[in-house]
Design an enzyme around this catalytic site. Structure first.
Site, PDB file in Angstrom:
ATOM      1  N   GLY A  80       4.541   0.874  -4.315  1.00  0.00           N
ATOM      2  CA  GLY A  80       4.537  -0.584  -4.208  1.00  0.00           C
ATOM      3  C   GLY A  80       4.448  -1.065  -2.774  1.00  0.00           C
ATOM      4  N   GLU A  81       5.181  -0.414  -1.874  1.00  0.00           N
ATOM      5  CA  GLU A  81       5.147  -0.827  -0.471  1.00  0.00           C
ATOM      6  C   GLU A  81       3.800  -0.520   0.162  1.00  0.00           C
ATOM      7  OE1 GLU A  81       7.640  -0.670   3.691  1.00  0.00           O
ATOM      8  OE2 GLU A  81       8.517   0.232   1.900  1.00  0.00           O
ATOM      9  N   SER A  82       3.200   0.588  -0.207  1.00  0.00           N
ATOM     10  CA  SER A  82       1.878   0.925   0.329  1.00  0.00           C
ATOM     11  C   SER A  82       0.866  -0.158  -0.031  1.00  0.00           C
ATOM     12  CB  SER A  82       1.409   2.278  -0.205  1.00  0.00           C
ATOM     13  OG  SER A  82       2.266   3.307   0.235  1.00  0.00           O
TER      14      SER A  82
END
Length: 141
Positions: free
Chosen positions: A64-66
């Site tokens: 998700g952060e990527s």
């Protein structure tokens, strides 16, 4: 990988040459579609499991952060960059094999802040987790 027209050439070169960054490469993340408003990637469960055989919750967050970081960097545009300032995740279903696919959609695309929500699904289409991330957009010095 599908990328939007007008993507900052320097950002595109960094994404292509690094495979999305060292951690994304180690985790086997494959970027399928990238834009400020919607991005998609997939990741194998194998190699990203915790000790009892489930996909590690942190792996959901990394995926998700990527996507949220890249989507925010695309929105920021040339001469600007994105810095994550908040992230949270809700895990709703475990997965033990195959691949997960994450779809990241913009909630807010502002001048100084971007917020994205990423839904991670298993191969059957079941929601496994929801990751929400906010990035601060800064000017390069």
């Amino acid at each position: 990988m599908q990328v939007p027209d007008g993507l900052d050439p320097e950002l595109l070169e960094r994404l292509v040459s690094s495979g999305g960054g060292e951690l994304a490469v180690k985790m086997g993340i494959e970027f399928l579609e990238l834009s400020a408003s919607r991005s998609v990637a997939r990741m194998p469960v194998a190699g990203n499991r915790q000790v009892v055989g489930l996909l590690h919750g942190g792996a959901h967050v990394v995926l998700g952060e990527s996507l949220g970081s890249v989507s925010s960097a695309i929105h920021a545009g040339p001469g600007r960059y994105a810095v994550g300032i908040e992230i949270n995740a809700t895990h709703s279903r475990s997965v033990t094999e195959g691949f997960v696919t994450a779809t990241c959609e913009a909630l807010v695309l502002g001048r100084t802040l971007c917020t994205h929500e990423t839904v991670v699904r298993d191969e059957a289409g079941n929601r496994c987790s929801t990751v929400r991330m906010t990035n601060l957009l800064r000017d390069c010095r």
